[in-house]
Design a protein around this motif. Structure first.
Motif, PDB file in Angstrom:
ATOM      1  N   LEU A  21       0.827  -1.206   0.000  1.00 34.84           N
ATOM      2  CA  LEU A  21       0.000   0.000   0.000  1.00 34.84           C
ATOM      3  C   LEU A  21       0.859   1.254   0.000  1.00 34.84           C
ATOM      4  O   LEU A  21       0.619   2.192  -0.770  1.00 34.84           O
ATOM      5  CB  LEU A  21      -0.922   0.005   1.227  1.00 34.84           C
ATOM      6  CG  LEU A  21      -2.200  -0.826   1.144  1.00 34.84           C
ATOM      7  CD1 LEU A  21      -2.843  -0.962   2.521  1.00 34.84           C
ATOM      8  CD2 LEU A  21      -3.185  -0.198   0.157  1.00 34.84           C
ATOM      9  N   GLY A  22       1.873   1.263   0.861  1.00 35.79           N
ATOM     10  CA  GLY A  22       2.751   2.428   0.928  1.00 35.79           C
ATOM     11  C   GLY A  22       3.499   2.655  -0.359  1.00 35.79           C
ATOM     12  O   GLY A  22       3.623   3.801  -0.832  1.00 35.79           O
ATOM     13  N   THR A  23       3.996   1.592  -0.969  1.00 41.09           N
ATOM     14  CA  THR A  23       4.769   1.721  -2.204  1.00 41.09           C
ATOM     15  C   THR A  23       3.899   2.212  -3.358  1.00 41.09           C
ATOM     16  O   THR A  23       4.271   3.121  -4.116  1.00 41.09           O
ATOM     17  CB  THR A  23       5.404   0.365  -2.567  1.00 41.09           C
ATOM     18  OG1 THR A  23       6.293  -0.043  -1.515  1.00 41.09           O
ATOM     19  CG2 THR A  23       6.184   0.460  -3.874  1.00 41.09           C
ATOM     20  N   VAL A  24       2.706   1.588  -3.523  1.00 39.90           N
ATOM     21  CA  VAL A  24       1.819   1.973  -4.621  1.00 39.90           C
ATOM     22  C   VAL A  24       1.309   3.393  -4.422  1.00 39.90           C
ATOM     23  O   VAL A  24       1.188   4.176  -5.384  1.00 39.90           O
ATOM     24  CB  VAL A  24       0.650   0.977  -4.735  1.00 39.90           C
ATOM     25  CG1 VAL A  24      -0.339   1.442  -5.804  1.00 39.90           C
ATOM     26  CG2 VAL A  24       1.168  -0.417  -5.081  1.00 39.90           C
ATOM     27  N   ARG A  25       1.016   3.760  -3.179  1.00 43.04           N
ATOM     28  CA  ARG A  25       0.539   5.124  -2.907  1.00 43.04           C
ATOM     29  C   ARG A  25       1.611   6.145  -3.290  1.00 43.04           C
ATOM     30  O   ARG A  25       1.313   7.173  -3.915  1.00 43.04           O
ATOM     31  CB  ARG A  25       0.186   5.268  -1.423  1.00 43.04           C
ATOM     32  CG  ARG A  25      -0.400   6.649  -1.078  1.00 43.04           C
ATOM     33  CD  ARG A  25      -0.722   6.756   0.406  1.00 43.04           C
ATOM     34  NE  ARG A  25      -1.800   5.856   0.780  1.00 43.04           N
ATOM     35  CZ  ARG A  25      -1.653   4.790   1.555  1.00 43.04           C
ATOM     36  NH1 ARG A  25      -0.447   4.480   2.027  1.00 43.04           N
ATOM     37  NH2 ARG A  25      -2.681   4.041   1.858  1.00 43.04           N
ATOM     38  N   LYS A  26       2.868   5.876  -2.918  1.00 41.65           N
ATOM     39  CA  LYS A  26       3.951   6.815  -3.238  1.00 41.65           C
ATOM     40  C   LYS A  26       4.153   6.917  -4.745  1.00 41.65           C
ATOM     41  O   LYS A  26       4.350   8.011  -5.288  1.00 41.65           O
ATOM     42  CB  LYS A  26       5.241   6.359  -2.559  1.00 41.65           C
ATOM     43  CG  LYS A  26       6.412   7.303  -2.786  1.00 41.65           C
ATOM     44  CD  LYS A  26       7.639   6.872  -1.988  1.00 41.65           C
ATOM     45  CE  LYS A  26       7.419   7.068  -0.509  1.00 41.65           C
ATOM     46  NZ  LYS A  26       8.645   6.818   0.286  1.00 41.65           N
ATOM     47  N   ALA A  27       4.082   5.780  -5.445  1.00 42.28           N
ATOM     48  CA  ALA A  27       4.260   5.806  -6.901  1.00 42.28           C
ATOM     49  C   ALA A  27       3.132   6.588  -7.576  1.00 42.28           C
ATOM     50  O   ALA A  27       3.359   7.367  -8.519  1.00 42.28           O
ATOM     51  CB  ALA A  27       4.308   4.371  -7.438  1.00 42.28           C
ATOM     52  N   THR A  28       1.905   6.407  -7.089  1.00 41.85           N
ATOM     53  CA  THR A  28       0.764   7.127  -7.651  1.00 41.85           C
ATOM     54  C   THR A  28       0.909   8.628  -7.441  1.00 41.85           C
ATOM     55  O   THR A  28       0.661   9.437  -8.346  1.00 41.85           O
ATOM     56  CB  THR A  28      -0.537   6.624  -7.008  1.00 41.85           C
ATOM     57  OG1 THR A  28      -0.642   5.203  -7.192  1.00 41.85           O
ATOM     58  CG2 THR A  28      -1.749   7.309  -7.629  1.00 41.85           C
ATOM     59  N   THR A  29       1.319   9.014  -6.235  1.00 43.11           N
ATOM     60  CA  THR A  29       1.503  10.428  -5.921  1.00 43.11           C
ATOM     61  C   THR A  29       2.547  11.063  -6.823  1.00 43.11           C
ATOM     62  O   THR A  29       2.379  12.194  -7.316  1.00 43.11           O
ATOM     63  CB  THR A  29       1.913  10.588  -4.445  1.00 43.11           C
ATOM     64  OG1 THR A  29       0.885  10.053  -3.612  1.00 43.11           O
ATOM     65  CG2 THR A  29       2.127  12.051  -4.095  1.00 43.11           C
ATOM     66  N   LYS A  30       3.639  10.341  -7.102  1.00 48.10           N
ATOM     67  CA  LYS A  30       4.693  10.898  -7.956  1.00 48.10           C
ATOM     68  C   LYS A  30       4.210  11.054  -9.394  1.00 48.10           C
ATOM     69  O   LYS A  30       4.536  12.046 -10.059  1.00 48.10           O
ATOM     70  CB  LYS A  30       5.929   9.995  -7.889  1.00 48.10           C
ATOM     71  CG  LYS A  30       6.669  10.091  -6.564  1.00 48.10           C
ATOM     72  CD  LYS A  30       8.073   9.515  -6.661  1.00 48.10           C
ATOM     73  CE  LYS A  30       8.864   9.815  -5.391  1.00 48.10           C
ATOM     74  NZ  LYS A  30      10.268   9.402  -5.487  1.00 48.10           N
ATOM     75  N   LEU A  31       3.424  10.107  -9.874  1.00 52.31           N
ATOM     76  CA  LEU A  31       2.894  10.232 -11.229  1.00 52.31           C
ATOM     77  C   LEU A  31       1.942  11.421 -11.324  1.00 52.31           C
ATOM     78  O   LEU A  31       1.969  12.195 -12.303  1.00 52.31           O
ATOM     79  CB  LEU A  31       2.169   8.944 -11.626  1.00 52.31           C
ATOM     80  CG  LEU A  31       3.052   7.732 -11.936  1.00 52.31           C
ATOM     81  CD1 LEU A  31       2.184   6.509 -12.196  1.00 52.31           C
ATOM     82  CD2 LEU A  31       3.954   8.006 -13.132  1.00 52.31           C
ATOM     83  N   GLU A  32       1.085  11.580 -10.332  1.00 53.81           N
ATOM     84  CA  GLU A  32       0.149  12.705 -10.346  1.00 53.81           C
ATOM     85  C   GLU A  32       0.885  14.045 -10.248  1.00 53.81           C
ATOM     86  O   GLU A  32       0.509  15.040 -10.890  1.00 53.81           O
ATOM     87  CB  GLU A  32      -0.842  12.545  -9.193  1.00 53.81           C
ATOM     88  CG  GLU A  32      -1.809  11.365  -9.390  1.00 53.81           C
ATOM     89  CD  GLU A  32      -2.680  11.121  -8.176  1.00 53.81           C
ATOM     90  OE1 GLU A  32      -2.325  11.643  -7.085  1.00 53.81           O
ATOM     91  OE2 GLU A  32      -3.697  10.394  -8.300  1.00 53.81           O
ATOM     92  N   HIS A  33       1.972  14.056  -9.447  1.00 59.29           N
ATOM     93  CA  HIS A  33       2.746  15.285  -9.322  1.00 59.29           C
ATOM     94  C   HIS A  33       3.461  15.616 -10.635  1.00 59.29           C
ATOM     95  O   HIS A  33       3.579  16.788 -11.025  1.00 59.29           O
ATOM     96  CB  HIS A  33       3.755  15.164  -8.184  1.00 59.29           C
ATOM     97  CG  HIS A  33       4.490  16.428  -7.897  1.00 59.29           C
ATOM     98  ND1 HIS A  33       3.860  17.585  -7.482  1.00 59.29           N
ATOM     99  CD2 HIS A  33       5.830  16.732  -7.975  1.00 59.29           C
ATOM    100  CE1 HIS A  33       4.755  18.533  -7.301  1.00 59.29           C
ATOM    101  NE2 HIS A  33       5.971  18.047  -7.593  1.00 59.29           N
ATOM    102  N   ALA A  34       3.920  14.606 -11.326  1.00 59.41           N
ATOM    103  CA  ALA A  34       4.571  14.830 -12.621  1.00 59.41           C
ATOM    104  C   ALA A  34       3.587  15.436 -13.616  1.00 59.41           C
ATOM    105  O   ALA A  34       3.930  16.346 -14.388  1.00 59.41           O
ATOM    106  CB  ALA A  34       5.121  13.503 -13.147  1.00 59.41           C
ATOM    107  N   ASP A  35       2.333  14.953 -13.608  1.00 56.21           N
ATOM    108  CA  ASP A  35       1.307  15.532 -14.477  1.00 56.21           C
ATOM    109  C   ASP A  35       1.043  16.989 -14.109  1.00 56.21           C
ATOM    110  O   ASP A  35       0.862  17.862 -14.984  1.00 56.21           O
ATOM    111  CB  ASP A  35       0.014  14.722 -14.375  1.00 56.21           C
ATOM    112  CG  ASP A  35       0.081  13.434 -15.174  1.00 56.21           C
ATOM    113  OD1 ASP A  35       1.003  13.305 -15.998  1.00 56.21           O
ATOM    114  OD2 ASP A  35      -0.774  12.558 -14.972  1.00 56.21           O
TER     115      ASP A  35
END
Length: 276
Positions: free
Chosen positions: A248-262
């Motif tokens: 959960l922690g890993t997927v949440r962090k990866a999702t946040t980084k993708l959204e921040h990149a957008d």
């Protein structure tokens, strides 16, 4: 499986579970030639919960020699307490299981056929509580046909057809390992049962993985396929609570980084994160 077979299997399982109250087999080595092999067998016995070693016409076992050197901690009890016996005594006092590499391919060799594999032998012995002796033969020649004909059962370890003969110490180690459910009450291995994470946590992971897939820009049909693959994977894997929380922690962090990149791409009027 028929009802009769199921009943036999259940009785065997119950017998194995109650093995702590059963008489453990003795191990007999007939005319061993090499002290080191006697020591190796004693060590295997110690590894797998056996202590009663009997030797037929053994070589001299010097405390400073190979036998004690190869025995490990079995030099403290199994080896010094070994009894010297005759083959006749073994046959007269025990249910006997002879071991051989060469079994013959059909019933023309009555001394060596039929035979049991180590696993089949374990299942057979689990249903009968009787004084039992596992009998190993000489290093080079094993047990001869006359000796095998006087024993109650024959066991053979399946091996490569072009070279089925195992070293005496190896054969003893393999066979005693397979019998361990009858001879060892507890092993050093931890409990292998796992507690599956709460389903609510697993579903949170699936939901978050869906957000992650959307953030990657995959097409909807591809996202649905990958989401289904993860569900099947976790269904087979039975993840623990700790494992799910880590994911959960890993997927949440990866999702946040993708959204921040957008977000940064839109803010600076730059190309968005590469999409399919």
């Amino acid at each position: 499986m028929s009802e009769g077979d199921a009943g036999d299997a259940e009785r065997a399982d119950e017998a194995i579970e109650n093995s702590s109250t059963r008489r453990k087999p003795v191990v007999v080595v007939v005319e061993p030639e090499t002290p080191g092999n006697v020591g190796t067998i004693a060590r295997a016995m110690k590894n797998f919960g056996l202590s009663d070693l009997k030797l037929v016409d053994p070589p001299e076992l010097d405390e400073d020699g190979e036998a004690y050197g190869f025995a490990g901690h079995a030099r403290e009890d199994v080896l010094p307490n070994a009894d010297e016996v005759t083959f006749e005594e073994v046959v007269e006092n025990y249910h006997t299981v002879g071991t051989t590499a060469i079994t013959g391919e059909d019933d023309r060799s009555h001394e060596r056929w039929p035979f049991k594999t180590p696993v089949e032998l374990r299942e057979s012995l689990a249903t009968v509580d009787a004084p039992t002796a596992i009998v190993f033969g000489r290093e080079g020649r094993g047990l001869n046909n006359d000796e095998l004909s006087r024993l109650d059962e024959v066991c053979s370890i399946p091996a490569a057809d072009d070279y089925p003969v195992l070293n005496l110490g190896q054969a003893a180690t393999v066979l005693l390992y397979e019998l361990r459910d009858l001879t060892v009450e507890e092993t050093q291995l931890p409990d292998t049962a796992v507690t599956r994470a709460p389903e609510a946590d697993v579903e949170r992971l699936h939901d978050l993985f869906g957000d992650f897939l959307e953030a990657t820009g995959q097409r909807e049909h591809r996202r649905e396929k990958n989401a289904l693959l993860l569900r099947r994977l976790l269904g087979r894997a039975h993840p623990t609570e700790r494992e799910v929380h880590s994911l959960l922690g890993t997927v949440r962090k990866a999702t946040t980084k993708l959204e921040h990149a957008d977000y940064l791409a839109a803010k600076h009027d730059e190309p968005a994160y590469p999409r399919e």
